[in-house]
Structures are given as C-alpha cells and as structure tokens.
Design a protein around this motif. Structure first.
Motif, PDB file in Angstrom:
ATOM      1  N   HIS A 216       0.837  -1.203   0.000  1.00 55.90           N
ATOM      2  CA  HIS A 216       0.000   0.000   0.000  1.00 55.90           C
ATOM      3  C   HIS A 216       0.875   1.258   0.000  1.00 55.90           C
ATOM      4  O   HIS A 216       0.590   2.240   0.690  1.00 55.90           O
ATOM      5  N   LYS A 217       1.930   1.206  -0.814  1.00 59.98           N
ATOM      6  CA  LYS A 217       2.885   2.311  -0.864  1.00 59.98           C
ATOM      7  C   LYS A 217       3.383   2.534  -2.283  1.00 59.98           C
ATOM      8  O   LYS A 217       3.296   1.644  -3.139  1.00 59.98           O
TER       9      LYS A 217
ATOM     10  N   SER B 100       9.485   6.897   0.619  1.00 64.18           N
ATOM     11  CA  SER B 100       8.254   6.212   0.237  1.00 64.18           C
ATOM     12  C   SER B 100       7.077   7.134   0.489  1.00 64.18           C
ATOM     13  O   SER B 100       7.156   8.090   1.266  1.00 64.18           O
TER      14      SER B 100
ATOM     15  N   GLY C 170       2.923   7.105   1.399  1.00 66.21           N
ATOM     16  CA  GLY C 170       1.690   6.437   1.767  1.00 66.21           C
ATOM     17  C   GLY C 170       1.808   5.292   2.751  1.00 66.21           C
ATOM     18  O   GLY C 170       2.892   4.815   3.089  1.00 66.21           O
ATOM     19  N   LYS C 171       0.647   4.859   3.187  1.00 65.47           N
ATOM     20  CA  LYS C 171       0.435   3.657   3.989  1.00 65.47           C
ATOM     21  C   LYS C 171      -1.025   3.290   3.806  1.00 65.47           C
ATOM     22  O   LYS C 171      -1.790   4.016   3.161  1.00 65.47           O
TER      23      LYS C 171
ATOM     24  N   GLU D 141      -2.960   8.471   1.825  1.00 70.21           N
ATOM     25  CA  GLU D 141      -2.942   7.047   2.141  1.00 70.21           C
ATOM     26  C   GLU D 141      -3.578   6.260   0.996  1.00 70.21           C
ATOM     27  O   GLU D 141      -4.281   6.832   0.149  1.00 70.21           O
TER      28      GLU D 141
END
Length: 330
Positions: free
Chosen positions: A178-179, A192, A194-195, A202
């Motif tokens: 999820h990145k 990097s 997002g999460k 996100e």
C-alpha cells in the motif's frame, strides 16, 4: 486545454467508414461530434509481423512456439519505439514495429523474469517488477541483464513502475505494501509515499501511477476509488474521484497515463473503458465498452501514452494490446 470546446458524445463511439485494410474505423466521440480519439491497431504477438525475416525463417524451420500475448498486464513504450508488455504466460514481450519482430526477453538475463508485473523504460533501460522474487530486474532494451534492485521479496507485488528520467528516479507501486516506493535509477532507496488507509496521502491497494512534466505524481488509489496527486517530493496535493457506475466515477480503476496536454486518462477494469479528465479532475469523455471487438475491452489493466499521444492499452482477457491515437486539433 485541448478538449475545452468539445461536445461530448456518449454513444457507441464508432463510425461506418472503412479503413484501407478493410477494418471498421472506430472514433470517439461518435459522429456528428468532432472525433478526438481513433482506434489505430491491435497487437497480439509475432503474427502481427508476417514480413519479418525472423518469422519467415521460423516458419521454414517448422517453428511451433509462436510468441503471442495471452494475459497482458503492463505496457511501456521506449522513446525509440519498441513496446514492452508483461504477460502472465509469455513473460516479457518486446514488440518492435520498426524491426517488425516480436521477441521474449529473459534469454540474455541471469535473473528469472518470473511473474512480471509493472514495467517501465528510461535511459535505454527496462525496469521490470517481479512478483516471483520481489525484486526489480534492470535490463537493457535488448534484454541483456544489467542489475537487480531490492532484496529478495522486498517488493511483494510491484504492479507498476514509473521512470522519472528527468530526475533519474523510479516510482515503484506495490499494492500489497500500500505504498509508492521511490528509488534512484541506480537502485538507492530515497523515500516512500503512503500507507494503508483512507485519509489524504494514504492508499488502499494502489494500482498504478504516472508523472507529469513538473514531476507531480498521479496514483490510482484503487479501492478508495480515487486519484491522488503528489508533488515531486511526495507531498500530497489533491485528489479526485469516487465510487460509482456513472460517467466520471470509478468501479475498478487500474491504469493511468497523461497526454502532452496534461489530460488524465484513467483505465477502469469493470467499466471496460478509459475515462479522460482535465487536470482539475473534470471528466471530458470516455473511450471503450465491454467488447471483444476493437471498440472496447475485457478487463483492461494498463495504459501508456507515448510522445506522439499514441495510447496503448493492455486488454487482458482479449489477449491483446490495443492502440489508439489522440487526434490533434485542426
């Protein structure tokens, strides 16, 4: 903006005229509106180049293992013209319209190109995301091995790679992490983005990305049903989109690309089309429908646009690569 004065036509998008080769000519929007997108051709593999010397020699030798797209996933176009497609069955296929040949990369590589996902081209290199090993393979444009980026299983599912040739960087979209991971072209980790989550910046299973001329990053946040936009340093700027089955909404957004005018093309695997938005996120038109013919797709996955505004779409369940042209304003 090119589409600013266009009249939207949401019909089937095809005209009744015939191309010289006898195929029906498809344009969008439908007449009498001014056409903006035209279907150009289909690639399925080696048989698209019947005049190529390699095909002739192969036929004489009784060759039976014909290179043919089966489940095409991602597509990238080199500045010199070759087209690279990752395929769940064939591996990595290089289609060269200039040399009139199709080849499978990997024979010159010491790295097994198993389970290829995302692919990108830049500075004479081809970057391939490998779900099988969780790394990024780097080859030259003829398939010769150069290096790998990442340790074993570092990238569980690298579904897309974007080459930022201006800044010598790679954006690796991994939907299991999820990145979006940012690396130098030589393989150094930079930062990097997002999460997993639903807040601004996100992601929930990001599927693909694209960059504009300013280095801004556009990410398909698939199961949040939106497009998120970041600056060149990874700072969140804005987003647009929502879930739905109406025009301008997303059901299963997958691929994304930008044309030279800054318009945003978003491919949807459930709508079986690509929708075109201006840079403010306002819908301009759409292209395609559910179809095995050249006016549509069956589970399209990836979209790319070259410097001549030629549009390439991997049509997964139809086992082909579809090519369209953005028609320039008179």
């Amino acid at each position: 903006m090119m589409f600013g004065l266009m009249l939207l036509g949401f019909g089937s998008g095809c005209s009744g005229s015939k191309e010289a080769q006898g195929e029906q000519r498809f344009v969008w929007p439908s007449p009498p509106d001014t056409p903006r997108i035209a279907y150009v051709r289909t690639y399925r593999g080696e048989e698209d180049f019947p005049n190529a010397l390699s095909s002739v020699l192969g036929s004489l030798a009784g060759k039976t293992n014909v290179i043919k797209l089966a489940r095409p996933f991602d597509v990238a176009v080199a500045s010199e013209g070759p087209i690279y497609v990752t395929d769940a069955v064939q591996g990595v296929v290089k289609l060269d319209p200039v040399k009139k040949e199709a080849t499978v990369l990997g024979e010159k590589s010491v790295v097994d190109l198993k389970d290829p996902r995302g692919i990108a081209c830049g500075h004479g290199k081809v970057f391939i995301g490998l779900a099988g090993s969780g790394r990024i393979a780097v080859l030259d444009e003829d398939g010769k091995y150069l290096q790998v980026i990442g340790k074993e299983n570092q990238f569980p599912n690298p579904v897309d790679i974007v080459s930022d040739t201006t800044r010598n960087r790679l954006f690796i979209v991994d939907n299991r992490l999820h990145k979006v991971l940012v690396y130098s072209e030589s393989g150094d980790s930079l930062f990097s983005i997002g999460k997993r989550g639903t807040a601004d910046g996100e992601f929930n299973f990001p599927e693909s990305a694209a960059i504009d001329s300013s280095g801004n990053l556009y990410v398909v946040d698939s199961f949040n049903y939106r497009i998120e936009i970041f600056d060149a340093n990874g700072k969140f700027l804005r987003s647009f989109g929502r879930q739905g089955d109406a025009y301008g909404t997303f059901a299963r957004p997958k691929g994304i690309a930008l044309d030279s005018f800054g318009n945003i093309y978003v491919l949807d695997g459930l709508h079986n089309n690509y929708q075109i938005f201006n840079n403010a996120g306002e819908m301009l038109m759409f292209v395609g429908r559910y179809s095995p013919n050249n006016d549509g797709f069956e589970n399209p996955v990836s979209i790319a646009i070259d410097g001549s505004n030629r549009i390439y779409v991997t049509d997964n369940l139809n086992g082909r690569l579809q090519v369209f042209q953005l028609l320039m304003k008179n």
